[in-house]
Design an enzyme around this catalytic site. Sequence first.
Site, PDB file in Angstrom:
ATOM      1  N   GLU A  69       2.832  10.155  18.611  1.00 33.67           N
ATOM      2  CA  GLU A  69       3.808  10.558  19.571  1.00 33.67           C
ATOM      3  C   GLU A  69       4.886   9.345  19.712  1.00 33.67           C
ATOM      4  O   GLU A  69       6.054   9.934  20.079  1.00 33.67           O
ATOM      5  CB  GLU A  69       3.023  10.775  20.788  1.00 33.67           C
ATOM      6  CG  GLU A  69       2.027  11.643  20.827  1.00 33.67           C
ATOM      7  CD  GLU A  69       1.563  12.545  22.104  1.00 33.67           C
ATOM      8  OE1 GLU A  69       1.888  13.714  22.285  1.00 33.67           O
ATOM      9  OE2 GLU A  69       0.921  11.815  22.959  1.00 33.67           O
ATOM     10  N   GLU A  94      -6.070  14.874  19.253  1.00 30.44           N
ATOM     11  CA  GLU A  94      -6.374  15.195  20.812  1.00 30.44           C
ATOM     12  C   GLU A  94      -7.113  16.226  20.789  1.00 30.44           C
ATOM     13  O   GLU A  94      -8.319  16.381  21.472  1.00 30.44           O
ATOM     14  CB  GLU A  94      -5.277  15.173  21.681  1.00 30.44           C
ATOM     15  CG  GLU A  94      -4.430  13.950  21.977  1.00 30.44           C
ATOM     16  CD  GLU A  94      -3.588  13.128  20.806  1.00 30.44           C
ATOM     17  OE1 GLU A  94      -3.113  12.466  21.277  1.00 30.44           O
ATOM     18  OE2 GLU A  94      -3.464  13.921  19.812  1.00 30.44           O
TER      19      GLU A  94
END
Length: 266
Positions: A120, A140
């Site tokens: 990210e 995730e």
Amino acid sequence: MGGTEHLSVRREGATLVLTLNRPEAKNALSLPMLVGLYDRWVAADADDEIRSIVLTGAGGDFCAGMDLKALAGKGMAGDHYRDRLRDDPDLHWKAMLRHHRPRKPVIAAVEGYCVAGGTEILQGADIRVAGESATFGLFEVRRGLFPIGGSTVRLPRQIPRTHALEMLLTGRPYPAAEAAAIGLVGHVVPDGTALDEALAIAEQINACGPLAVEAVKASVYEAAELSEAEGLAAELKRGWPIFDTSDAAEGSRAFEEKRTPVFRRA
């Protein structure tokens, strides 16, 4: 420019080098690391002597994501980090470049793991270099979590949607060669040389006119949010003033005189 216990800071000429420094935890994100990152993004933009920023990791890894215990500040001395987060609840997102964009070019030099929060942060870098054994991915969903650092918005704008959705929905690891093939990174180099390559790219940027570099970066990101017609109009608005700068005149003179230009941000 000082860092924190989990972020090392040094200068290489006009390049600021930021090193995520928790090698024992594969540089998982901690509160001292995030506070240090945000402060250095802001300080770099305020320092006209800095023309580029390189972000890398210590100990052979880039970043293995978020350490929730460390983010909460548990077990760490010094309440000032928690105070900073309490005073600015968005500080960690800005540190991860989720909705904060430095005006100086940011180059990521990736070795080893660059997963979850590491991938990210990577999406906030302008140029990306990876060692050939680097691993990327957004894990995730495998843990029943959501990649809330901006990936569902930014990733499909940076790589083809089919690849973005596969990365987001499978949570599988991506080797460096595949990350390059889908456009997540721009360079794959021998292991241990990503930082050298990133610094070489930074040197090329540093040799250019800083006002022009920053205006070009700003125009690219601004245009991404506009229609083509609006983007072209915005480009002229940003671009024409650059031609009236002393740096632009110096660049032309240096070309005619066959010498290296001396840009003064003017």
